[in-house]
Scaffold this motif. Structure first.
Motif, PDB file in Angstrom:
ATOM      1  N   ASP A 702       0.801  -1.236   0.000  1.00  0.00           N
ATOM      2  CA  ASP A 702       0.000   0.000   0.000  1.00  0.00           C
ATOM      3  C   ASP A 702       0.828   1.278   0.000  1.00  0.00           C
ATOM      4  O   ASP A 702       0.305   2.352   0.318  1.00  0.00           O
ATOM      5  CB  ASP A 702      -0.958   0.030   1.207  1.00  0.00           C
ATOM      6  N   THR A 703       2.098   1.182  -0.293  1.00  0.00           N
ATOM      7  CA  THR A 703       2.955   2.370  -0.247  1.00  0.00           C
ATOM      8  C   THR A 703       3.657   2.566  -1.586  1.00  0.00           C
ATOM      9  O   THR A 703       4.102   1.600  -2.209  1.00  0.00           O
ATOM     10  CB  THR A 703       4.029   2.186   0.861  1.00  0.00           C
ATOM     11  N   LEU A 704       3.764   3.850  -1.965  1.00  0.00           N
ATOM     12  CA  LEU A 704       4.474   4.170  -3.216  1.00  0.00           C
ATOM     13  C   LEU A 704       5.967   4.203  -2.955  1.00  0.00           C
ATOM     14  O   LEU A 704       6.415   4.853  -2.005  1.00  0.00           O
ATOM     15  CB  LEU A 704       4.080   5.561  -3.695  1.00  0.00           C
ATOM     16  N   HIS A 705       6.716   3.533  -3.808  1.00  0.00           N
ATOM     17  CA  HIS A 705       8.183   3.537  -3.700  1.00  0.00           C
ATOM     18  C   HIS A 705       8.767   4.168  -4.966  1.00  0.00           C
ATOM     19  O   HIS A 705       8.259   3.931  -6.056  1.00  0.00           O
ATOM     20  CB  HIS A 705       8.724   2.107  -3.627  1.00  0.00           C
ATOM     21  N   PHE A 706       9.840   4.916  -4.797  1.00  0.00           N
ATOM     22  CA  PHE A 706      10.586   5.422  -5.957  1.00  0.00           C
ATOM     23  C   PHE A 706      12.045   5.055  -5.772  1.00  0.00           C
ATOM     24  O   PHE A 706      12.608   5.267  -4.693  1.00  0.00           O
ATOM     25  CB  PHE A 706      10.449   6.947  -6.084  1.00  0.00           C
ATOM     26  N   ASN A 707      12.605   4.499  -6.826  1.00  0.00           N
ATOM     27  CA  ASN A 707      14.016   4.143  -6.757  1.00  0.00           C
ATOM     28  C   ASN A 707      14.661   4.594  -8.064  1.00  0.00           C
ATOM     29  O   ASN A 707      14.948   3.788  -8.939  1.00  0.00           O
ATOM     30  CB  ASN A 707      14.106   2.616  -6.584  1.00  0.00           C
ATOM     31  N   PRO A 708      14.824   5.905  -8.214  1.00  0.00           N
ATOM     32  CA  PRO A 708      15.092   6.431  -9.548  1.00  0.00           C
ATOM     33  C   PRO A 708      16.556   6.543  -9.933  1.00  0.00           C
ATOM     34  O   PRO A 708      17.449   6.481  -9.084  1.00  0.00           O
ATOM     35  CB  PRO A 708      14.503   7.841  -9.456  1.00  0.00           C
ATOM     36  N   PHE A 709      16.774   6.716 -11.232  1.00  0.00           N
ATOM     37  CA  PHE A 709      18.061   7.192 -11.737  1.00  0.00           C
ATOM     38  C   PHE A 709      17.760   8.122 -12.906  1.00  0.00           C
ATOM     39  O   PHE A 709      16.626   8.174 -13.399  1.00  0.00           O
ATOM     40  CB  PHE A 709      18.976   6.037 -12.158  1.00  0.00           C
ATOM     41  N   ILE A 710      18.756   8.868 -13.305  1.00  0.00           N
ATOM     42  CA  ILE A 710      18.532   9.772 -14.438  1.00  0.00           C
ATOM     43  C   ILE A 710      19.474   9.383 -15.565  1.00  0.00           C
ATOM     44  O   ILE A 710      20.673   9.200 -15.346  1.00  0.00           O
ATOM     45  CB  ILE A 710      18.689  11.247 -14.007  1.00  0.00           C
ATOM     46  N   PRO A 711      18.960   9.204 -16.776  1.00  0.00           N
ATOM     47  CA  PRO A 711      19.858   8.885 -17.890  1.00  0.00           C
ATOM     48  C   PRO A 711      20.906   9.993 -18.060  1.00  0.00           C
ATOM     49  O   PRO A 711      20.591  11.179 -17.883  1.00  0.00           O
ATOM     50  CB  PRO A 711      18.919   8.829 -19.100  1.00  0.00           C
ATOM     51  N   ALA A 712      22.105   9.607 -18.408  1.00  0.00           N
ATOM     52  CA  ALA A 712      23.224  10.557 -18.510  1.00  0.00           C
ATOM     53  C   ALA A 712      22.909  11.698 -19.472  1.00  0.00           C
ATOM     54  O   ALA A 712      23.388  12.814 -19.313  1.00  0.00           O
ATOM     55  CB  ALA A 712      24.463   9.806 -18.982  1.00  0.00           C
ATOM     56  N   GLN A 713      22.069  11.423 -20.473  1.00  0.00           N
ATOM     57  CA  GLN A 713      21.771  12.420 -21.506  1.00  0.00           C
ATOM     58  C   GLN A 713      20.825  13.511 -21.002  1.00  0.00           C
ATOM     59  O   GLN A 713      20.608  14.503 -21.679  1.00  0.00           O
ATOM     60  CB  GLN A 713      21.106  11.731 -22.712  1.00  0.00           C
ATOM     61  N   TRP A 714      20.180  13.329 -19.846  1.00  0.00           N
ATOM     62  CA  TRP A 714      19.140  14.262 -19.390  1.00  0.00           C
ATOM     63  C   TRP A 714      19.655  15.135 -18.244  1.00  0.00           C
ATOM     64  O   TRP A 714      20.476  14.698 -17.432  1.00  0.00           O
ATOM     65  CB  TRP A 714      17.906  13.500 -18.885  1.00  0.00           C
ATOM     66  N   ASP A 715      19.097  16.362 -18.154  1.00  0.00           N
ATOM     67  CA  ASP A 715      19.392  17.206 -16.995  1.00  0.00           C
ATOM     68  C   ASP A 715      18.392  16.949 -15.875  1.00  0.00           C
ATOM     69  O   ASP A 715      18.729  16.983 -14.703  1.00  0.00           O
ATOM     70  CB  ASP A 715      19.334  18.697 -17.386  1.00  0.00           C
ATOM     71  N   SER A 716      17.145  16.728 -16.263  1.00  0.00           N
ATOM     72  CA  SER A 716      16.133  16.388 -15.255  1.00  0.00           C
ATOM     73  C   SER A 716      14.918  15.802 -15.970  1.00  0.00           C
ATOM     74  O   SER A 716      14.780  15.941 -17.187  1.00  0.00           O
ATOM     75  CB  SER A 716      15.701  17.637 -14.482  1.00  0.00           C
ATOM     76  N   TYR A 717      14.061  15.168 -15.204  1.00  0.00           N
ATOM     77  CA  TYR A 717      12.746  14.780 -15.740  1.00  0.00           C
ATOM     78  C   TYR A 717      11.748  14.808 -14.600  1.00  0.00           C
ATOM     79  O   TYR A 717      12.125  14.704 -13.414  1.00  0.00           O
ATOM     80  CB  TYR A 717      12.778  13.414 -16.439  1.00  0.00           C
ATOM     81  N   SER A 718      10.472  15.004 -14.963  1.00  0.00           N
ATOM     82  CA  SER A 718       9.453  15.037 -13.917  1.00  0.00           C
ATOM     83  C   SER A 718       8.163  14.419 -14.432  1.00  0.00           C
ATOM     84  O   SER A 718       7.895  14.417 -15.639  1.00  0.00           O
ATOM     85  CB  SER A 718       9.201  16.481 -13.467  1.00  0.00           C
ATOM     86  N   PHE A 719       7.397  13.866 -13.507  1.00  0.00           N
ATOM     87  CA  PHE A 719       6.091  13.303 -13.858  1.00  0.00           C
ATOM     88  C   PHE A 719       5.175  13.434 -12.650  1.00  0.00           C
ATOM     89  O   PHE A 719       5.633  13.709 -11.536  1.00  0.00           O
ATOM     90  CB  PHE A 719       6.220  11.832 -14.286  1.00  0.00           C
ATOM     91  N   LYS A 720       3.882  13.254 -12.916  1.00  0.00           N
ATOM     92  CA  LYS A 720       2.919  13.281 -11.809  1.00  0.00           C
ATOM     93  C   LYS A 720       2.204  11.944 -11.752  1.00  0.00           C
ATOM     94  O   LYS A 720       1.964  11.349 -12.813  1.00  0.00           O
ATOM     95  CB  LYS A 720       1.855  14.336 -12.084  1.00  0.00           C
TER      96      LYS A 720
END
Ligand code: BGC
Length: 768
Positions: A702-720
């Motif tokens: 019942d809990t949201l987990h985030f375990n992110p990484f960012i591709p080397a080509q990107w400065d940032s990304y966002s989502f809702k």
């Protein structure tokens, strides 16, 4: 792969006319509003290579199946979404010469899909045969604020002449499907009404008797003033138009508007369609193009507020994801339980506009994450309502006692595929439908759905699996013979690991859910088991299957085997194939494909993706390392699953490469098949590639987990994401993740393994 479209964050742009790619462009620039849509065909007549296509959700034709050798169990028909009456025509004639981009000289040309506001635009400069030059600017949309409405603004400016121009505004019901089995036309005209203000035609589909009423109106402006023009009527069989003539002056713009409404008997009584259409088309003409467009664009603004994904530092990747989200919204709005998501949406005829396992396995997570709960719930209800038909489908094949086999391809719950060994034997679809119930309940926490509707479906599917297995005396195990797994480059195989795993899991989940119901509500449980004649012996039999189902494995490599005998193949990698061999489905014989080790789409890996938590990381790694090099990703549904697994395993470059492939599959025509239409269902997979892949989003306990990484080509990304009546915005930049709760009650989430509390309007920022 093609590279003729310009990169831009919010637009798809064709600069300079590419008639050789016209069918591809027509697919990519398609418009839709969940109820109707059309390919990006020109408004003028066009004698060059084109696929004219307009489609209406839920309006289909059961085309009689065409096969060489009939087999018992074959579906009687293959359902087709119908190429529907077209309202987009604006045919221009100058001194009787038609304006036709295949015949004139196209001096300048820009076709543009504006994804932010949801319209298709075209600007061209043309030289006619006699040297007359003119420019055209057109803008068209299918309204999202009123799904029965479409409109066009079409401006003409003569550059080097003054004189008369003739314009026709047709309604064309004389359309045909490219994929008709017997080359028939599927529409009959019922009635037409032509007044000085409108052209209206009602047409009926053969066999299914849907009525579709198409009404158009128009106006013409010069110097901001409407011209008073008396139209002539031109009539042909299944075709009618208003014709007008007016004078144009060198250098001065004339603006033409065409308004259309498309109503069908799915929503109106047949005998009142014309009246409703007439009133409606008058109403929208009064509102005018700009107001209609404003209302439509406002809906897009809201949709982007809810579901946009931004990527900084990589225009190709940004354009890719926006294109995917744009097309998904154009295809399905979730407003009508009767509709589902055809693999090509409103962009082409392939797959007949029918519902496939794609919806449950790929699309559902997108709607869970970006829409109100009623939308994914509607997708589940669609299958719940087809349960009786699924039981009948199974009965036709000899199953009994309420066993259900959901169709691989369907419009109304009946099976209507047109390939035996490939499509029909893909019984794994039954498992995806069970899995979707689990996925929905896990994400939303809506256990009432499980008790009220889900269990009926689960029991029926479990009954199918329990009857479909057989006990092998040789193996002393249950086996599942004669199936096709998700990898369609193997047919009629025994013990497809993925299918067997789904069968075992479905039986287990159904029993767990039954026990949950018993604990929650003994009376309800008693009623259900009584109503479905569910006996203790049946439960024992299921438990025996769960304990003794066979799974092919390679002990030496310690990997799961796609099916029995997989190791007999010559095991080579895709990198050993010269590029001229690919895509193998267009270059090789079927015989060669079937005996090769090459895998069309995630199969064992699809199972590892679904049931990630059942296996440790080393198992994921061994299987990924074994199967990814042999996967040709010739199904659009494949790369997204590999992105999710590659991200989890830390194969970041691979994940990025496959992300580009899934998100730009159509824009770059990776598989050389975009001319047939866009791959709509896999577009939800692209969303998953970012949110579940790069963002590492999971729901556990019942809990949201985030375990992110960012591709080397990107400065940032966002989502809702929407999660249990909250909206959470997540932004990942180099070395950090930020999360904000945009609406709803405070919530605990887990970020990179640490529990964090999200409070309204507080920014949570964590170093990665
Ligand atoms: C895929 C299937 C899919 C179908 C419709 C096929 O190419 O192999 O898994 O259901 O397309 O998208």
């Amino acid at each position: 792969m093609k590279d003729y479209l310009k990169r831009d964050e919010w637009q798809i742009i064709e600069e300079g006319f590419h008639p050789e790619h016209n069918r591809i462009t027509e697919s990519i620039f398609s418009l839709g509003n969940g109820r109707m849509g059309q390919r990006a065909n020109f408004e003028e007549e066009y004698s060059g290579d084109t696929h004219l296509g307009s489609y209406i959700a839920g309006v289909y034709y059961p085309d009689k199946t065409r096969v060489g050798w009939w087999k018992n169990g074959y579906p009687e028909y293959f359902a087709k979404v119908l190429n529907a009456p077209s309202w987009i025509g604006i045919h221009i004639y100058i001194d009787d010469e038609p304006l036709d981009l295949a015949q004139c000289k196209v001096e300048k040309f820009v076709r543009l899909l504006n994804m932010k506001e949801g319209f298709l635009q075209r600007s061209c400069m043309i030289t006619m045969h006699d040297g007359r030059q003119l420019t055209i600017h057109s803008k068209r949309f299918c309204s999202l604020s009123d799904a029965e409405v479409g409109a066009i603004r079409y401006a003409i400016t003569p550059i080097n002449f003054s004189g008369d121009i003739e314009v026709m505004f047709p309604v064309d019901v004389d359309v045909k499907n490219r994929d008709a089995n017997y080359d028939e036309k599927f529409w009959e005209e019922i009635t037409r009404k032509i007044t000085p203000g409108h052209v209206i035609i009602t047409a009926e589909t053969r066999k299914t008797f849907f009525h579709v009423c198409t009404a158009i109106a128009w106006s013409v402006y010069q110097d901001g003033t409407a011209l008073t023009l008396k139209p002539e009527t031109v009539q042909r069989k299944k075709w009618a138009a208003h014709k007008i003539t007016f004078s144009v002056e060198q250098g001065k713009e004339t603006v033409i508007y065409k308004y259309a409404t498309v109503l069908s008997s799915l929503n109106y009584p047949k005998d009142q369609l014309i009246q409703f259409a007439e009133v409606k088309v008058d109403g929208i003409k009064k509102m005018g193009f700009e107001l209609l467009l404003k209302n439509h664009s406002q809906v897009w603004t809201n949709k982007w507020l809810e579901s946009d994904i931004t990527i900084e530092g990589d225009v190709a990747a940004q354009q890719g994801i926006r294109f995917n989200i744009f097309q998904l919204h154009q295809t399905y709005t979730g407003d009508d339980e009767r509709f589902n998501i055809g693999p090509k949406g409103f962009t082409g005829e392939k797959y007949g506009g029918s519902t496939y396992w794609d919806t449950e396995a790929y699309c559902l997570p997108f709607y869970l994450g970006t829409a109100e709960q009623r939308v994914p719930r509607n997708l589940l209800m669609y299958r719940y309502k087809h349960l009786q038909k699924a039981i009948e489908n199974a009965e036709k094949l000899g199953f009994k006692n309420g066993a259900a086999l959901y169709p691989m391809v369907t419009m109304n719950g009946e099976e209507c595929h047109n390939e035996w060994e490939i499509t029909f034997e893909e019984i794994h679809r039954n498992g995806a439908i069970a899995y979707a119930i689990y996925d929905y309940v896990r994400y939303t926490g809506d256990k009432d759905y499980l008790l009220e509707y889900g269990l009926d479906v689960l029991i029926a599917i479990s009954r199918f699996w329990a009857q479909r297995v057989n006990y092998s005396e040789d193996k002393k195990k249950y086996v599942i013979l004669g199936v096709t797994g998700p990898n369609e480059y193997e047919n009629n195989v025994n013990n497809n690991w993925y299918t067997n795993y789904l069968a075992k899991w479905t039986l287990t989940y159904t029993l767990e859910s039954l026990h949950y119901m018993k604990d929650q509500d003994e009376k309800r449980f008693a009623h259900l088991v009584n109503q479905l004649h569910f006996k203790k012996e049946e439960e024992q039999h299921w438990n025996d299957i769960i304990a003794n189902l066979y799974f092919p494995e390679d002990e030496k490599r310690n990997v799961f085997l796609q099916q029995d005998g997989f190791l007999d193949k010559e095991l080579i990698t895709v990198s050993q194939l010269s590029p001229g061999n690919r895509p193998i489905n267009q270059k090789w014989s079927w015989d060669r494909i079937l005996r090769s080790c090459f895998i069309k789409q995630a199969d064992v890996l699809q199972g590892l993706y679904f049931f990630e938590e059942h296996f440790d990381e080393a198992t994921h790694k061994r299987n990924f390392d074994f199967y990814e090099p042999m996967t040709v990703h010739e199904s659009s549904l494949s790369p997204c699953v590999h992105v999710i697994l590659a991200s989890k395993l830390g194969y970041r470059e691979k994940a990025y490469e496959l992300y580009l492939r899934t998100s730009r599959l159509d824009i770059d025509d990776y598989n050389n098949d975009t001319e047939d239409g866009c791959h709509i269902t896999s577009m939800a997979g692209t969303w998953m590639a970012i949110v579940k892949g790069f963002g590492g989003m999971r729901v556990k306990d019942d809990t949201l987990h985030f375990n992110p990484f960012i591709p080397a080509q990107w400065d940032s990304y966002s989502f809702k994401v929407e999660f249990r009546r909250r909206v959470i915005k997540v932004r990942i930049a180099k070395g950090k993740i930020e999360a904000t709760l945009q609406s709803g009650e405070p919530l605990t989430i887990v970020v990179a393994g640490k529990q964090k509390k999200l409070q309204p309007s507080e920014l949570l920022s964590e170093v990665l």
